[in-house]
Scaffold this motif. Sequence first.
Motif, short mmCIF file in Angstrom:
data_model
loop_
_atom_site.label_atom_id
_atom_site.label_comp_id
_atom_site.label_asym_id
_atom_site.label_seq_id
_atom_site.Cartn_x
_atom_site.Cartn_y
_atom_site.Cartn_z
N SER A 287 0.82 -1.22 0.00
CA SER A 287 0.00 0.00 0.00
C SER A 287 0.85 1.27 0.00
CB SER A 287 -0.93 0.01 1.23
OG SER A 287 -0.17 0.00 2.44
N PHE A 288 2.14 1.15 0.29
CA PHE A 288 3.06 2.28 0.31
C PHE A 288 2.46 3.48 1.06
CE2 PHE A 288 4.01 -0.30 -3.39
CZ PHE A 288 5.38 -0.50 -3.28
N PRO A 289 2.10 3.29 2.32
CA PRO A 289 1.42 4.34 3.08
C PRO A 289 2.28 5.59 3.24
CG PRO A 289 2.17 2.58 4.53
CD PRO A 289 2.37 2.09 3.14
N LYS A 290 1.66 6.73 3.11
CA LYS A 290 2.36 8.01 3.24
C LYS A 290 2.13 8.57 4.66
CE LYS A 290 1.94 9.02 -1.69
NZ LYS A 290 1.39 9.94 -2.73
N GLY A 291 2.70 7.85 5.62
CA GLY A 291 2.51 8.23 7.00
C GLY A 291 3.76 8.80 7.63
N HIS A 292 3.62 9.27 8.85
CA HIS A 292 4.72 9.86 9.61
C HIS A 292 5.21 8.90 10.69
CE1 HIS A 292 3.71 13.59 7.65
NE2 HIS A 292 4.60 14.26 8.36
N ALA A 293 6.47 9.08 11.05
CA ALA A 293 7.06 8.41 12.21
C ALA A 293 7.17 9.42 13.33
CB ALA A 293 8.43 7.84 11.85
N TYR A 294 6.62 9.07 14.48
CA TYR A 294 6.66 9.94 15.66
C TYR A 294 7.56 9.30 16.71
CZ TYR A 294 2.76 12.28 13.40
OH TYR A 294 1.96 12.95 12.49
N LEU A 295 8.66 9.96 17.00
CA LEU A 295 9.61 9.50 18.02
C LEU A 295 9.49 10.47 19.19
CD1 LEU A 295 12.69 8.77 15.70
CD2 LEU A 295 10.71 7.32 16.21
N ILE A 296 9.01 9.97 20.31
CA ILE A 296 8.60 10.85 21.39
C ILE A 296 9.56 10.76 22.58
CG2 ILE A 296 6.71 11.50 22.93
CD1 ILE A 296 6.16 11.78 19.88
N ILE A 297 10.04 11.90 23.00
CA ILE A 297 10.86 12.03 24.20
C ILE A 297 9.94 12.53 25.32
CG2 ILE A 297 12.91 13.04 25.24
CD1 ILE A 297 13.90 13.60 22.35
N THR A 298 9.59 11.67 26.23
CA THR A 298 8.62 12.03 27.26
C THR A 298 9.32 12.57 28.51
OG1 THR A 298 8.58 9.91 28.44
CG2 THR A 298 7.26 10.06 26.43
N PRO A 299 8.57 13.17 29.42
CA PRO A 299 9.17 13.63 30.68
C PRO A 299 9.70 12.48 31.54
CG PRO A 299 7.06 14.72 30.27
CD PRO A 299 7.18 13.61 29.27
N ASP A 300 9.30 11.24 31.20
CA ASP A 300 9.76 10.07 31.94
C ASP A 300 11.14 9.68 31.42
OD1 ASP A 300 10.22 7.55 33.03
OD2 ASP A 300 8.10 6.99 32.94
N LYS A 301 12.20 10.19 32.05
CA LYS A 301 13.56 10.01 31.55
C LYS A 301 13.99 8.55 31.55
CE LYS A 301 14.10 14.36 30.85
NZ LYS A 301 14.06 14.87 29.45
N ALA A 302 13.58 7.79 32.56
CA ALA A 302 13.98 6.38 32.63
C ALA A 302 13.44 5.58 31.47
CB ALA A 302 13.52 5.78 33.95
N ARG A 303 12.25 5.96 30.99
CA ARG A 303 11.62 5.22 29.89
C ARG A 303 11.88 5.86 28.53
NH1 ARG A 303 8.09 4.72 34.30
NH2 ARG A 303 7.61 2.54 34.83
N SER A 304 12.66 6.93 28.50
CA SER A 304 13.00 7.60 27.24
C SER A 304 14.45 7.35 26.84
CB SER A 304 12.74 9.10 27.36
OG SER A 304 11.35 9.38 27.45
N VAL A 305 15.00 6.22 27.26
CA VAL A 305 16.42 5.95 26.97
C VAL A 305 16.69 5.79 25.47
CG1 VAL A 305 16.94 4.98 29.23
CG2 VAL A 305 16.03 3.49 27.42
N ARG A 306 15.67 5.46 24.69
CA ARG A 306 15.88 5.34 23.24
C ARG A 306 16.10 6.70 22.57
NH1 ARG A 306 11.12 1.28 21.23
NH2 ARG A 306 9.84 2.77 22.38
N ALA A 307 15.79 7.77 23.27
CA ALA A 307 15.88 9.11 22.68
C ALA A 307 17.29 9.44 22.22
CB ALA A 307 15.40 10.16 23.68
N SER A 308 18.29 8.82 22.81
CA SER A 308 19.68 9.11 22.41
C SER A 308 19.96 8.70 20.97
CB SER A 308 20.64 8.40 23.36
OG SER A 308 20.45 6.99 23.33
N TYR A 309 19.10 7.85 20.40
CA TYR A 309 19.29 7.40 19.01
C TYR A 309 18.32 8.06 18.04
CZ TYR A 309 22.39 3.68 20.62
OH TYR A 309 23.45 2.99 21.16
N PHE A 310 17.42 8.90 18.52
CA PHE A 310 16.39 9.46 17.65
C PHE A 310 16.97 10.36 16.57
CE2 PHE A 310 12.57 9.11 20.82
CZ PHE A 310 12.60 7.74 20.65
#
Length: 420
Positions: A195-218
Amino acid sequence: MKRLARRRFASWKFLTCLPVLLIALVLGPMPVHAQARIELPRTGLVPDELAVIINDSDPQSLKIGDYYQKARHIPAANMIHLSFPSGRSALSRDEFQQLKMEIDEATPPHIQAYAVAWTLPYRVACMSLTSALAFGFDERYCSSECGPTRFSPYFNSSSLHPVGDHNIRPAMMLAGTDFEQVKALIDRGVASDRSFPKGHAYLIITPDKARSVRASYFELAAKELAGVFPIEILETEAISGRHDVLFYFTGLADVPQLHTLDFLPGAMADHLTSAGGQLTDSMQMSSLRWLEAGATASYGTVIEPCSHIQKFPFPAVAMFHYALGESAIESYWKSVAWPGEGVFVGEPLAQPFAPELREIRAGQFELHIFSPRQRRLRMEQSRSAVGPYKPLAQRPLISRGANIIRFNFAEKEGYLRLQW
């Protein structure tokens, strides 16, 4: 532990070496209208290579398995029937070992992956069910005292045949709170194909720092996939009112505003937290909430993982493999370095970016192809289906993102093989 993590990740430099994956493609089947004389590279699993595991003691499992077989045209020989008491979150090691013997005996040799047609159980002792099916029960894939676990050889792999290359069969659960939800999930997966969807990727850095460890790669993800997907990196608790969600990766115990979002068919979404993979009895938000909101695949851990980034999906790796045309099960599995404690849920065969060849009129073809990298299309011609094939001078450019390439090829010209 920090030294171990650095050693693991220094060896692969996962984003900078991603283009190497492109050279490993092999030939595979095509739509019927072009199959006779034009071949495209294989990009992902096909229904004939997927086995469906059903618990005959679970009425919902029977309905899911039957519907999925018809929706995906799964061969009858690929349907594996078990019978064991349902309704529990976890199997013991011994219970699983007995079921695994039955599954192994019933699995045809060509099967590359499993779809599990139930929601409970989702765990085997300290492992997720999907990882136990893939690796067999092995305590090295479990952590003790918040430690590391065994590395997955399938992580960021170019493999299109996980059994032959790594001796594993990745699994994904067709899970949901009722049959209608799972049916809707399956329908979204089928609708997503090519379908080749024309969508967006949302990478969210939340106020929860412990659970936002992936943000370093965003930021690196956005750089490497620029021009492939529109990527938004946002510092906020959650997004709302978006109608083009294709990827949503965040970190919170409970993600609000999901009811305000529209997920495109084939969408991936997950939240980094401790118990998202506890599908029916979590004190946090279950990964099933993503599927109920409209996502087609998700992931969560079934026991306390601590904040090891390796135990959760790397968004860039998942998106890259999806853009290559791989299926949801392949792309998601390849994005987790230590998947022993994580359960994969969703529709395994969803392939939004698999290439499609259309014959627009006699002898005139249109190739729809998506790519995470700029490259050239190689065209090889032969008078015989078995070769030898000789390269043509024509080498159209494939740009990052969506492409439409048109070319002529008459039946009298023999056979054509396309590669990239």
